[in-house]
Design an enzyme around this catalytic site. Structure first.
Site, PDB file in Angstrom:
ATOM      1  N   TYR A   1     -56.081 -16.789  -3.976  1.00 47.67           N
ATOM      2  CA  TYR A   1     -57.284 -15.991  -3.772  1.00 47.67           C
ATOM      3  C   TYR A   1     -58.261 -16.216  -4.921  1.00 47.67           C
ATOM      4  O   TYR A   1     -58.004 -15.834  -6.069  1.00 47.67           O
ATOM      5  CB  TYR A   1     -56.961 -14.503  -3.670  1.00 47.67           C
ATOM      6  CG  TYR A   1     -56.065 -14.130  -2.505  1.00 47.67           C
ATOM      7  CD1 TYR A   1     -55.866 -14.992  -1.429  1.00 47.67           C
ATOM      8  CD2 TYR A   1     -55.415 -12.905  -2.473  1.00 47.67           C
ATOM      9  CE1 TYR A   1     -55.052 -14.641  -0.368  1.00 47.67           C
ATOM     10  CE2 TYR A   1     -54.604 -12.542  -1.411  1.00 47.67           C
ATOM     11  CZ  TYR A   1     -54.421 -13.417  -0.368  1.00 47.67           C
ATOM     12  OH  TYR A   1     -53.609 -13.070   0.686  1.00 47.67           O
TER      13      TYR A   1
ATOM     14  N   HIS B   1     -46.055 -18.054   0.496  1.00 46.71           N
ATOM     15  CA  HIS B   1     -47.257 -17.803   1.296  1.00 46.71           C
ATOM     16  C   HIS B   1     -47.224 -18.553   2.631  1.00 46.71           C
ATOM     17  O   HIS B   1     -47.596 -18.013   3.660  1.00 46.71           O
ATOM     18  CB  HIS B   1     -48.482 -18.230   0.478  1.00 46.71           C
ATOM     19  CG  HIS B   1     -49.725 -17.486   0.814  1.00 46.71           C
ATOM     20  ND1 HIS B   1     -50.766 -17.346  -0.068  1.00 46.71           N
ATOM     21  CD2 HIS B   1     -50.131 -16.833   1.934  1.00 46.71           C
ATOM     22  CE1 HIS B   1     -51.748 -16.656   0.489  1.00 46.71           C
ATOM     23  NE2 HIS B   1     -51.383 -16.330   1.707  1.00 46.71           N
TER      24      HIS B   1
ATOM     25  N   SER C   1     -54.499  -8.185   7.614  1.00 43.28           N
ATOM     26  CA  SER C   1     -55.592  -8.126   8.595  1.00 43.28           C
ATOM     27  C   SER C   1     -55.310  -7.087   9.681  1.00 43.28           C
ATOM     28  O   SER C   1     -55.462  -7.367  10.879  1.00 43.28           O
ATOM     29  CB  SER C   1     -55.835  -9.504   9.221  1.00 43.28           C
ATOM     30  OG  SER C   1     -56.276 -10.420   8.252  1.00 43.28           O
ATOM     31  N   PRO C   2     -54.906  -5.871   9.289  1.00 36.97           N
ATOM     32  CA  PRO C   2     -54.567  -4.861  10.300  1.00 36.97           C
ATOM     33  C   PRO C   2     -55.785  -4.333  11.051  1.00 36.97           C
ATOM     34  O   PRO C   2     -55.627  -3.619  12.043  1.00 36.97           O
ATOM     35  CB  PRO C   2     -53.909  -3.751   9.465  1.00 36.97           C
ATOM     36  CG  PRO C   2     -54.574  -3.868   8.133  1.00 36.97           C
ATOM     37  CD  PRO C   2     -54.766  -5.349   7.922  1.00 36.97           C
TER      38      PRO C   2
END
Length: 332
Positions: free
Chosen positions: A65, A127, A206-207
């Site tokens: 990130y 990841h 990403s809910p």
């Protein structure tokens, strides 16, 4: 002078039977590194401190990130409040060959610890699966980090039920991070049953469908940084995005009837799928973060849960989750 109203603190959930306790809603910090628009580091740090004040202690980052920026940012929080944070980070996100090799596992954790300014990570994820390295070798090296005290618990991200079983046979896996929402129900078919059999928690990234399920987008033009999203996610292609925005209208209407926001209802539905699920929504706005926490104190009637499940069946959203190169990195 009266103090501002504080949202109730979220309940807590375990990452696996007897596993570590974390806030029922965590925080995905990726957006603080400019992925969806400009972010100010000083404001981001204020947000992170506010999270802890509100009882959200599960903070998720990754070495990828912002090319390390996200971990360096979170170091500012850890420097003052390390004992209050359940810290998760990840390695091995890119398509480079060999990222799952033991030597890279060791190199990656040391680099992350250096950026984070701490001596251990509470939860360390792979990841993305390295197709050139057997998962047994990767997890074996990760297990050595547990023995060395650099990592407390192990996790995987975007992996299949078969891979999870192979990994878990080497060392217990506390959590799998997977995209899961009203728009993405793929884990329910095979992965989630395997996780429950093994006692592994699901951390849902990403809910909120990368913002679409919040109901904040009424038109395509409402989407901030649209071109960047379109480069990453086919669901933001113009035709697909129009379809997906329209899907949210009944969610918005139902939420209003219940006195909730669309985001709160979408998160409450996710939490109602089982106490082994922990969503990690992310936002750069403190007000949104405070509102999201309400979902962790909301008990939905089972009829509402079932109604939403019927409104948003599997594959209801238009467009793939990632472009072809990104989909190729998922272990399905």
């Amino acid at each position: 002078m009266t103090e501002p109203t504080q949202p109730p603190k979220p309940s807590r959930r375990a990452l696996g039977p007897g596993g570590p306790q974390v806030s029922a809603i965590g925080y995905g910090a990726m957006g603080l590194s400019g992925v969806y628009g400009a972010a100010d580091d000083a404001e981001s740090l204020r947000l992170l401190h506010r999270l802890l004040d509100l009882g959200v202690d599960f903070v998720d980052t990754a070495d990828a990130y912002g090319d390390g920026h996200n971990e360096r940012l979170i170091a500012g929080l850890l420097a003052e409040r390390r004992q209050e944070v359940f810290l998760a980070t990840k390695f091995g996100a890119t398509a480079d060959s060999g990222l799952g090799r033991p030597e890279n596992v060791r190199r990656s954790i040391d680099a992350s610890l250096g950026r984070l300014g701490t001596d251990h990570v509470d939860l360390y994820y792979l990841h993305r699966l390295d197709p050139d390295t057997p998962i047994e070798e990767t997890v074996g090296a990760m297990a050595e980090l547990v023995q060395a005290g650099k990592v407390r618990h192990l996790g995987l991200s975007e992996i299949s039920a078969r891979t999870l079983r192979r990994a878990h046979a080497v060392h217990p896996i506390a959590a799998v991070q997977q995209e899961y929402s009203l728009f993405t129900r793929e884990p329910e078919a095979e992965l989630l049953p395997a996780m429950r059999e093994l006692g592994v928690a699901l951390v849902a990234y990403s809910p909120l469908g990368r913002g679409v399920l919040t109901g904040a987008f009424r038109e395509v033009s409402d989407v901030e940084n649209l071109q960047v999203r379109q480069q990453r996610y086919p669901r933001f292609a113009e035709e697909s995005l129009r379809h997906n925005i329209a899907l949210v209208q009944p969610l918005r209407e139902r939420a209003e009837e219940l006195g909730l926001t669309s985001a709160q209802l979408a998160l409450a539905w996710l939490l109602a799928q089982g106490d082994d699920i922990v969503p990690i929504p992310g936002s750069r706005r403190i007000g949104n973060v405070e509102a999201n926490i309400v979902a962790a104190t909301t008990q939905l009637d089972r009829r509402v849960v079932d109604e939403l499940s019927q409104l948003f069946p599997a594959d209801v959203a238009a467009g793939e989750r990632y472009h072809p190169d990104g989909m190729a990195r998922l272990d399905r």
